[in-house]
Design an enzyme around this catalytic site. Structure first.
Site, mmCIF file in Angstrom:
data_model
loop_
_atom_site.group_PDB
_atom_site.id
_atom_site.type_symbol
_atom_site.label_atom_id
_atom_site.label_comp_id
_atom_site.label_asym_id
_atom_site.label_seq_id
_atom_site.Cartn_x
_atom_site.Cartn_y
_atom_site.Cartn_z
ATOM 1 N N LEU A 111 46.012 -19.180 46.546
ATOM 2 C CA LEU A 111 47.409 -19.575 46.408
ATOM 3 C C LEU A 111 48.242 -18.493 47.067
ATOM 4 O O LEU A 111 47.926 -17.309 46.961
ATOM 5 C CB LEU A 111 47.809 -19.692 44.929
ATOM 6 N N ASP A 112 49.317 -18.895 47.747
ATOM 7 C CA ASP A 112 50.215 -17.909 48.345
ATOM 8 C C ASP A 112 50.720 -16.940 47.286
ATOM 9 O O ASP A 112 50.806 -17.283 46.100
ATOM 10 C CB ASP A 112 51.421 -18.604 48.986
ATOM 11 N N GLY A 113 51.093 -15.750 47.734
ATOM 12 C CA GLY A 113 51.613 -14.764 46.803
ATOM 13 C C GLY A 113 52.842 -15.253 46.055
ATOM 14 O O GLY A 113 53.023 -14.942 44.872
ATOM 15 N N THR A 115 53.487 -18.358 45.292
ATOM 16 C CA THR A 115 53.191 -19.607 44.597
ATOM 17 C C THR A 115 52.443 -19.293 43.308
ATOM 18 O O THR A 115 51.537 -18.467 43.300
ATOM 19 C CB THR A 115 52.322 -20.535 45.472
ATOM 20 N N ARG A 196 49.849 -22.658 53.508
ATOM 21 C CA ARG A 196 51.256 -22.879 53.139
ATOM 22 C C ARG A 196 51.720 -24.301 53.459
ATOM 23 O O ARG A 196 52.853 -24.541 53.867
ATOM 24 C CB ARG A 196 52.143 -21.846 53.831
#
Length: 252
Positions: A111-113, A115, A196
């Site tokens: 997961l993105d930082g 998110t 993303r």
């Protein structure tokens, strides 16, 4: 008199009982009713012996975890935490959540930082590799808070498909949850693992993401788990996840 050789393997009903499926007697009933498969083949013989380390067992089509050394954990990853065991830039990473485990566990996918949401942690490397493989897109459900008032026509556009710099993409499902004060809540269901992807899709249709949460990963639901909290997967969740991984393996 020479010692008799011990039969190899473990009786199937004992394996099922040890795995917590049911008592040995109920397991015998499951076998007799043809509800148990070993390596994809229905077994009805009560004396059948198997190797728990190599054989694959499922009951009513759902995989059974036989290796009790494997750990499967759900984390509600907070924003600002990187999906890695050691961030080279010194940012917060997953070590603060994994250090309490004796086993070395790591994340399935990323997961993105910025998110938050559902992230699976495990020491089952084979499962992690299969489910994270881009060829097998695990269905994921996100809730995005975005700028602007999203209209039905935009939702239709997301499902129909849009063109991004790395190729076309379409949501499996999309729906508006709420619209108020210049922002909207949108639920997106995707099986793509592209980087993303939700943020880029929403930006493309003119509604940049303000906040993003992953609520579902395959058969797993975040539920009431609070940000920063973890819990072990239930027996049913482990079975569903293992079933998904086996199906993915079979597609290779």
């Amino acid at each position: 008199m020479a010692d008799q050789e011990q039969p190899e393997g473990v009786r199937l009903q004992k394996v099922l009982a040890n795995a917590g499926v049911a008592s040995r007697r109920v397991s015998e009933n499951l076998i007799a009713e043809g509800r148990v498969r070993v390596n994809g083949t229905v077994v009805t013989e009560l004396g059948r012996r198997i190797d728990p380390e190599t054989d694959l067992v499922d009951v009513d089509g759902q995989a059974v975890q036989l290796d009790v050394s494997k750990r499967y954990v759900m984390l509600n990853k907070p924003r600002g935490v990187m999906s890695t065991m050691k961030d080279e830039q010194g940012r917060p990473d997953l070590r603060e959540f994994t250090r309490e485990f004796d086993e070395r566990i790591y994340n399935v996918g990323r997961l993105d930082g910025d998110t938050s949401g559902l992230l699976v942690l495990t020491n089952d490397g084979e499962l992690a590799n299969v489910l994270a493989h881009p060829r097998f897109g695990v269905t994921k459900v996100y809730i995005a808070k975005v700028k602007g008032e999203v209209r039905g026509s935009t939702v239709q556009q997301l499902v129909k498909g849009i063109e991004l710099e790395d190729g076309p993409i379409a949501a499996d499902k999309a729906r508006i949850l709420d619209v108020s004060r210049g922002t909207s809540l949108v639920e997106l269901t995707l099986h793509s693992g592209r980087n993303r992807i939700v943020r880029r899709m929403m930006a493309k249709v003119g509604h940049p993401v303000v906040e993003l949460v992953r609520r579902q990963f395959g058969p797993l639901h975040l539920g009431p788990l609070r940000t920063g909290e973890m819990r072990e997967l239930t027996k049913e969740e482990r079975g569903a996840l293992l079933t998904l991984a086996r199906e993915a393996e079979a597609q290779k």
